[in-house]
Design a protein around this motif. Structure first.
Motif, mmCIF file in Angstrom:
data_model
loop_
_atom_site.group_PDB
_atom_site.id
_atom_site.type_symbol
_atom_site.label_atom_id
_atom_site.label_comp_id
_atom_site.label_asym_id
_atom_site.label_seq_id
_atom_site.Cartn_x
_atom_site.Cartn_y
_atom_site.Cartn_z
ATOM 1 N N GLU A 1 31.000 50.613 27.686
ATOM 2 C CA GLU A 1 30.643 49.328 28.285
ATOM 3 C C GLU A 1 30.428 48.295 27.185
ATOM 4 N N GLY B 1 27.584 48.381 39.884
ATOM 5 C CA GLY B 1 28.700 49.280 39.612
ATOM 6 C C GLY B 1 28.463 50.668 40.167
ATOM 7 N N ALA C 1 34.619 46.226 41.577
ATOM 8 C CA ALA C 1 35.546 46.809 40.596
ATOM 9 C C ALA C 1 36.861 46.034 40.609
ATOM 10 N N SER D 1 36.344 42.646 38.985
ATOM 11 C CA SER D 1 36.161 42.653 37.530
ATOM 12 C C SER D 1 37.501 42.871 36.832
ATOM 13 N N ARG D 2 38.424 43.559 37.504
ATOM 14 C CA ARG D 2 39.759 43.707 36.924
ATOM 15 C C ARG D 2 40.537 42.391 37.049
ATOM 16 N N GLU E 1 32.170 49.508 34.814
ATOM 17 C CA GLU E 1 33.365 50.275 35.186
ATOM 18 C C GLU E 1 32.969 51.741 35.296
#
Ligand SMILES: Nc1ncnc2c1ncn2[C@@H]1O[C@H](COP(=O)(O)OP(=O)(O)OP(=O)(O)O)[C@@H](O)[C@H]1O
Ligand SMILES: [Mg+2]
Length: 417
Positions: free
Chosen positions: A126, A157, A277, A280-281, A318
């Motif tokens: 991270e 997360g 998720a 964040s991508r 993640e």
């Protein structure tokens, strides 16, 4: 007609007053003459006149100032100063307030790179979050005046990605105490939060401070970890709004305000994991868009907008992948072995053990967390560690055999060095 009478009324009262005073004076004058007051006034009239004149002047000044103040025509400097003094002297301990304010204007300078390095040394996979968090903390601690906590950070997360762990590591790296609250306990409603904020007078528990209020009173610069915040009732979230907006919490038992301006709040959450998720991508290089998307996803997941508004930064973790799983496993193994009073021999963890753990993790799919990993490791090596310890081992190597893990003694109490 009525309003004309209303306007006339004060003058009528004055006329009646003057008539009454004259009548009274006439009645009393004979009496004053008899008791010698008239003679006394003849000799000391000037002095009395001066005193009464002075008092009348002061009274008039006050009346005029009052009228100007009511009509907002006093110079601002006078009203503000009067208001500040009056309110603070009447409602609080001004000297104490000033003393604490003086403390708060001290900036604290943190080396963001050194802090990030400390975080990354313990939290695997991270790095971006560690860098960003360290930079945020540096900026916020350097602020001279805040009136709010140093930061309110949400770690969101999947399970076992290291959210709670990073909260603990952060406190340790900053040399601050950790106040850790398991928020799953507060799912029932706001009344459940009495253990955090204290209970009002007359209620059970009103003789002692709440755990949060007491904690912040005693350790104002603590890292407050509100773990699994999404599981607490929405009303409990709202109890934190003054802490985050206004820089204080109120202890219910005695109504005292306790400052939160030196504290760091870390919230962790598993809510909306999949959407976060994806976001964040999608917005890896656009923190503003990521924040907007994350706020919306968390709102849909049940967080109140006013609570989300107060969160300074949302960090999306993640899931651990690839070699990072092996790194976490190796660190966990090292920590567990230390728990038995042993150390790991150099290169002492069989790569096959790590490969097996990763395979097991993969088989568990999306639900796998590093907690499962820890449990798996503990199950497989605890017995052999105890046996090695009984034999006087100081340092061990872990070997993966066909029928399980073996702890081989690499160095014992008897061996040299
Ligand atoms: N990224 C990581 N780096 C190092 N260790 C980790 C990491 N993630 C997890 N761990 C280890 O796994 C343990 C469990 O992780 P942690 O409790 O932080 O997970 P979490 O993200 O808070 O999960 P949950 O949402 O289920 O509470 C930690 O105590 C730590 O030892
Ligand atoms: Mg956790």
């Amino acid at each position: 007609m009525t309003s004309f009478l209303n306007r006339l009324l004060p003058y009528l009262w004055v006329a009646v007053g003057i008539a009454s005073v004259l009548t009274l004076a006439q009645t009393l004058s004979g009496f004053f003459r008899r008791i010698g007051l008239v003679d006394w006034l003849t000799h000391h009239g000037a002095l009395l006149g001066a005193i009464l004149g002075g008092l009348a002047a002061v009274a008039w000044l006050l009346v005029v100032l009052g009228a100007l103040r009511r009509s907002n025509r006093l110079p601002r400097v006078l009203t503000e100063r009067r208001g500040l003094m009056d309110i603070l002297d009447r409602l609080t301990n001004r000297a104490e307030l000033e003393r604490r304010m003086a403390q708060e204007v001290e900036s604290i300078f943190v080396d963001a790179e050194a802090l990030a390095a400390k975080l990354k040394a313990q939290v695997v996979g991270e790095d971006r979050i560690c860098d960003d968090l360290a930079a945020q903390i540096r900026r916020r601690l350097a602020l001279k005046q805040r009136g709010k906590p140093v930061g309110v950070f949400l770690f969101a997360g999947p399970a076992g990605a290291g959210k709670t762990w990073l909260g603990k590591v952060l406190a340790d790296a900053l040399g601050r105490k950790l106040l850790h609250f398991d928020m799953t306990q507060f799912s029932a409603g706001a009344f459940a939060a009495t253990s955090l904020f204290g209970a009002g007078k007359g209620y059970v528990g009103s003789h002692e401070y709440g755990k949060l209020t007491q904690g912040l009173r005693d350790i104002p610069d603590a890292v407050v970890l509100l773990d699994e915040i999404e599981k607490a009732h929405g009303d409990v979230h709202k109890n934190f709004l003054t802490a985050w907006n206004d820089g204080f919490v109120t202890e219910k038992s005695d109504g005292k305000q306790i400052s939160t301006t030196r504290a760091i709040f870390v919230l962790t959450s598993n809510a909306a994991v999949d959407t976060l998720a994806d976001l964040s991508r999608q917005y890896a290089n656009d923190p503003d868009a990521l924040r907007r998307g994350a706020v919306e996803a968390l709102r849909v997941a049940g967080f109140a907008p006013e609570v989300l508004n107060r969160i300074d930064r949302i960090f999306v973790f993640e899931p651990l992948a690839g070699l990072d799983i092996a790194r976490v496993a190796a660190l966990e193994i090292e920590r567990m072995i230390a728990g038995y009073g042993l150390t790991v021999a150099a290169s002492g963890i069989d790569p096959q053990l790590l490969l097996d753990l990763m395979a097991r993790q993969k088989k568990m799919g999306a639900t796998a967390s590093s907690r499962d990993l820890t449990r798996a490791i503990e199950e497989s090596i605890a017995d052999s560690l105890i046996t090695a310890k009984e034999k006087g081992a100081r340092s061990v190597a872990l070997i993966q055999g066909v029928d399980g893990v073996r702890a081989e003694i690499a160095e014992s109490g008897d061996s040299p060095g």
